[in-house]
Write a protein that holds these residues in place. Sequence first.
Motif, mmCIF file in Angstrom:
data_model
loop_
_atom_site.group_PDB
_atom_site.id
_atom_site.type_symbol
_atom_site.label_atom_id
_atom_site.label_comp_id
_atom_site.label_asym_id
_atom_site.label_seq_id
_atom_site.Cartn_x
_atom_site.Cartn_y
_atom_site.Cartn_z
ATOM 1 N N UNK A 116 0.828 -1.205 0.000
ATOM 2 C CA UNK A 116 0.000 0.000 0.000
ATOM 3 C C UNK A 116 0.867 1.262 0.000
ATOM 4 N N UNK B 231 3.937 1.554 -1.020
ATOM 5 C CA UNK B 231 4.582 1.670 -2.332
ATOM 6 C C UNK B 231 3.599 2.204 -3.357
ATOM 7 N N UNK B 232 2.342 1.773 -3.252
ATOM 8 C CA UNK B 232 1.314 2.259 -4.178
ATOM 9 C C UNK B 232 1.171 3.764 -4.076
ATOM 10 N N UNK B 233 1.173 4.265 -2.846
ATOM 11 C CA UNK B 233 1.002 5.704 -2.636
ATOM 12 C C UNK B 233 2.128 6.475 -3.320
ATOM 13 N N UNK B 234 3.360 5.997 -3.155
ATOM 14 C CA UNK B 234 4.472 6.737 -3.765
ATOM 15 C C UNK B 234 4.672 6.366 -5.218
ATOM 16 N N UNK B 235 3.806 5.520 -5.727
ATOM 17 C CA UNK B 235 3.797 5.236 -7.164
ATOM 18 C C UNK B 235 2.795 6.112 -7.887
#
Lengths: 334, 334, 334, 334, 334
Positions: free
Chosen positions: E289, E291-295
């Motif tokens: 999650x 990593x998703x945000x900073x993606x």
Amino acid sequence: MPESLELPSSAPVIDCAAYCGGARVADLGIDQIRGALTRDDQFVWLGLYEPEQEVLRKVQQQFGLHDLAIEDAYNAHQRPKLELYEDAVFVVLRTAHLTPAPRHLEFGETHIFLGKNYVVTVRHGSLRSHIGVRQRCESTPHLLAKGPGYVLYALMDFVVDQYMPIVQHIEQEVEELEDVIFGMTDTGEATARIYQLKRDLLALRRTVTPLVEVCNRLMRFDLPHIPEDTRLYFRDVYDHIVRLNETIDAQRELLTTALEAHLSLMSHAQNEHMKRITAWAAMIAVPTMIAGVYGMNFKNMPELSWAYGYYTSLIVMVAACAGLYVGFKRSGWL
Amino acid sequence: MPESLELPSSAPVIDCAAYCGGARVADLGIDQIRGALTRDDQFVWLGLYEPEQEVLRKVQQQFGLHDLAIEDAYNAHQRPKLELYEDAVFVVLRTAHLTPAPRHLEFGETHIFLGKNYVVTVRHGSLRSHIGVRQRCESTPHLLAKGPGYVLYALMDFVVDQYMPIVQHIEQEVEELEDVIFGMTDTGEATARIYQLKRDLLALRRTVTPLVEVCNRLMRFDLPHIPEDTRLYFRDVYDHIVRLNETIDAQRELLTTALEAHLSLMSHAQNEHMKRITAWAAMIAVPTMIAGVYGMNFKNMPELSWAYGYYTSLIVMVAACAGLYVGFKRSGWL
Amino acid sequence: MPESLELPSSAPVIDCAAYCGGARVADLGIDQIRGALTRDDQFVWLGLYEPEQEVLRKVQQQFGLHDLAIEDAYNAHQRPKLELYEDAVFVVLRTAHLTPAPRHLEFGETHIFLGKNYVVTVRHGSLRSHIGVRQRCESTPHLLAKGPGYVLYALMDFVVDQYMPIVQHIEQEVEELEDVIFGMTDTGEATARIYQLKRDLLALRRTVTPLVEVCNRLMRFDLPHIPEDTRLYFRDVYDHIVRLNETIDAQRELLTTALEAHLSLMSHAQNEHMKRITAWAAMIAVPTMIAGVYGMNFKNMPELSWAYGYYTSLIVMVAACAGLYVGFKRSGWL
Amino acid sequence: MPESLELPSSAPVIDCAAYCGGARVADLGIDQIRGALTRDDQFVWLGLYEPEQEVLRKVQQQFGLHDLAIEDAYNAHQRPKLELYEDAVFVVLRTAHLTPAPRHLEFGETHIFLGKNYVVTVRHGSLRSHIGVRQRCESTPHLLAKGPGYVLYALMDFVVDQYMPIVQHIEQEVEELEDVIFGMTDTGEATARIYQLKRDLLALRRTVTPLVEVCNRLMRFDLPHIPEDTRLYFRDVYDHIVRLNETIDAQRELLTTALEAHLSLMSHAQNEHMKRITAWAAMIAVPTMIAGVYGMNFKNMPELSWAYGYYTSLIVMVAACAGLYVGFKRSGWL
Amino acid sequence: MPESLELPSSAPVIDCAAYCGGARVADLGIDQIRGALTRDDQFVWLGLYEPEQEVLRKVQQQFGLHDLAIEDAYNAHQRPKLELYEDAVFVVLRTAHLTPAPRHLEFGETHIFLGKNYVVTVRHGSLRSHIGVRQRCESTPHLLAKGPGYVLYALMDFVVDQYMPIVQHIEQEVEELEDVIFGMTDTGEATARIYQLKRDLLALRRTVTPLVEVCNRLMRFDLPHIPEDTRLYFRDVYDHIVRLNETIDAQRELLTTALEAHLSLMSHAQNEHMKRITAWAAMIAVPTMIAGVYGMNFKNMPELSWAYGYYTSLIVMVAACAGLYVGFKRSGWL
């Protein structure tokens, strides 16, 4: 005033008459009973409905009944039984009927005092029960002429006959439940219905089983006031009761098995669901993983620059899903 | 000093009196008993509460009781029974009552020695029990005049009457539990309550069942000191006990079924939850997968450059979710 | 017209004949029966199939049968029993046979009236049953010469012999079910079949068990019309019934255990599935997480610029999956 | 050498003495027994511990015991029983005791030969048992004077008294298990302990139940060598046994219920866990999905250029989680 | 030709001899039997193995046996029983033995005809059984001299002795199963083994239980040809049977409990697995999650430009996982 299909009036005395040779010879008031009892060639049949203590006291005096029996008849909440008080036979029966909607099992009680030349019935709770017994008896005077013993038979037969449709109704409900359970169309109510039916069967059983003992005594031992030639009739009632008992026990065992089978089927369904869910989850997770890989920001990822890289990746995803689908299908998970 | 509703004082002798023709004729000290016993027209009724061994020894001497019975009465922890010691009848009863909060079943014991012209009761544990028996007996002198046998009946009746409210309380609890279980409002305590009720019923059963045998002997066989005309009274107690027994057994079977039904319902609920969870999980996973695809970094992905590509993708996601929602709704998973 | 394998015609009287010394001496019409009964050296054997009330009434007059027994024979739905009506023995048997497809258990009833020199059978429901009994009896005249008591034996033996193949069929089905359950090849029908078999066994049991009592009376007590030397034959039937009873009870207990074992096996399978699913889920989730990390858009992520960063990340993903695979394999989750 | 608390030496003869009027009058060697038996006013009490066949043979000759009884006494592994061999009573008892750690139930056997003026005990396995019985008997000479019958009572009383602490220990363990099960602090061992306790209860039951029959015979029938006045003592033992039996049965039923309740509680816990896990999974999955959407690479995604787009997206994520949290909390999933 | 350990030849007559005073005095052919039977001072012992109908017919003529008994002996498939045919005692026993591998319970049958001076045995199925009985009897002529009644005892003792090792083998298997179940090392076969053992116990029970009744009759009633002094021997057999019965019942109850305990343990294991799986799933999902945000591709995401933003994010991920790990560890989920 003979019994009718209308509900009994609030008067505790439903009917009281003297019978001679099977024919109704006189309607009696409570105070006239003692006089009538002096005549040897006739018997008195008194029907009471939830009498006040006062009325019972009067009746006790007229017939010379025992204190403890009168107390039982007043309080009700007895189990079915047959007892001897000196020269009187005292029988307690429990009546049962099914209310239409919501389906519900209601119990009543009938207490019967049987003497040489009288029979007194005291009913509790069940308004419907007994109506018609007297009429039916009066319509067969050659049988009624056998005396109070025959009236006891007629009452028991009537009460026991009411159990059968209830048991049959339960049998039918069990069959419907089987369709629900094994057709896997249970919306969650099957368990509660199984429990409710078991509860009803347990209640019925406590109503029926003590009658085996009661009939046994009526058939076998020398009770007073039970004429020799009515014994075959009581044997008939006994047969009914034994059959009811067997049916009730068989249904109880079936319901226990149904409950376990239900649990087993739900466990099976859960396994099947889990397999299918897993298969579909895999078919979503694998493309997501592939997409994740090509969503990485590495500078040097040759595939990203391929002219048909995107389409290739989509094809790979679809192929992976198709492969999973076939595999799961083959192993029976889908 | 007659018995009152106050708790018995610490003195082991609660009350001791001689009765003649049903009337209390003298209050006695322990040492005066032997003298009173010599008179044939009266009987002595002594009530003890958890007596010391010394007091019991004195009482034994006064009445001439058997060693083994005295030992039983001192140690308590007997099962209900009736025993004959030469000319004395020795009866053990277990009393039961429900403490208010936390609801808890407490048992006591009453040991009764019954001779030709005496009755001795030794109570253990249950303070509340028995209070009032003597008063009630004294208020019906015509019955008390039947002698020690009637006192035994009065004590048994009193003890057995205390079981019924307990059993009714349990029946009511079972009904409440049914509402909790079938209303699916169980917060996890239903199982423990079922177990607790079953434990109570097992304990009650061990208290009630041996009394069937005790009553049978009191009703049927020629025990000394039990007058012929009290047998009907013991039959009444017998009826109570049989009914209690039946109710206890029925409740036990109901609780067993309730436990299984509960398990079945939880299994059903788990299946339903699993379906709903799966449906919602699918509605989150599918858009995530689609977003993952368009998060890939391929150079050549024409959709990315479409003016309304983003909005189209959002619409596709929402459409997919809506499709899933409708599908799951139709198949009953939602 | 002797009995044949063809279905009985619609005529209620299947066959009626007089036998003397074991040989058929005359075919009789119903009205000729009373005449035949006057002769002491022969007996009449009448076979009826679902007779109208009128026919039964005629038969009753010819043989002088009891009202209650005739009523039972007309209504059917009796439990197996033996009853004495004055000088006549009345026996009710239940016949059973298995319909081929769909497999289904069908029950019929046979009512037998046995007098000094007559035997009357009234059959209900089961067309197949009894055909051949009369032929077999006529083919062994030395046995038939024992009189009506031997006919009763022949009928009972015939009916009881029909139960055995049914029970054996059920035993075989239980064995097949075991293969399905323990071979884990259940497609969800095993539970329903267990339930169905239990239902059949319960029905059979209610058919077989009351015969123990019937045979006991035929073997032990002095019933009229049962010759001394047929008792060994009834003991033979008794042995069959006890064995049937034991087999039925053993199969019932086996089925109960099978149901529990099935549940246990499904629970075990679910655990195994859960482990495998989890293992594979982990092997998808870990690469997805790693890909997510390298999909982050931080400016300063040195790995992204590495020449072989992408390949390294792929290797790490594969290595992680391989590690998980080995680990899960070792711990038995895969 | 009288019995002491020390373990018996390896010698098979533990003690052998002649008693007269309750007092020990002579210590005997095996070969002196026959002489002592000729005197009518005294009796011989011989105690053996796991004797060799040779020793038993000698003892058999001295007392004139039956072959089959001697064989039983040598082989041990008998069930508790009482048998008559001509003029000798042969009793088999099973002793039981609990080893301290690891808790384990150990059984031994005591075989008792009882004649007119002798009592022989043969012990197997349980070293602790019986020590002290002789001392206790010798300390109450007025009771020992009743003869061998009293010794039998003393032995039985001693053996039966050993069961009670074992049963109480099991009762206590069951109570501890209840705390573990209903306090949900089971670390997986509760099931094994329930099984172990049930196993112990079954073993105890097989030790205790046959004694009901043994005591019945000692109390009721005219066995030789059992003096009339010891019957009250055997009734006392009988009471103990019946109570033990009832306690064992009640505990068995409790354990069965506990096992089912345990399963039910675990199923409930699983449902609760599944709900909480699902709730938290949703709160992770929803932000991941949103992040996925804004990780898409569409050219035209206006939100991406908003100054506060990022913060808005974070707020949306947090808000979604908060909404889910509140929703799950309300519906009781958290 | 005396019996040996070799399998019986195909000849139906295994051995036939006349005995006088316990000693074998003559080997007989079938046709010589009738002659030998005329002598009062000797008895004939004939052993048959699955004889043809013809042979049985001859034997029947020689000994004068009853038709029905001969029919039973020919057909086999009888339950154990004892029956009287005029002056002959007819006993059916079932033999049992365990085949080595695959372990399997095999049953045979022995039919015994016992007359004043003969004993005939007819064996079915079990080749191993009975070998050695004759040899053993012949080696103790003083016992064999008691006549045919002693032979019956020897046969019963032999058959019953074969049950014990089977039951002990099952007991041992149950103990092994306990180790598998409670050691949680079940690879899925425990359930099938429990079922198989229960099936074997049910079969054994049907073999053993009817012998209680057989022995009772041999011990208690006045059967012909059973000498008074063999009753103690039959009591010995009776004791064995009762013990076998108790062991079988105890093992059955243990197996039922083991099956339930197994289910309970698997449910417990599933809960534990679910907790651990959930914990690890959370530790993968949370970093995913983040990593998703900073993606996400927002223009304005200040963290992305931070020099150590990437490292910070990694640290946050690891810290979150560590926090979860500690939390799950504390709450017992890991």
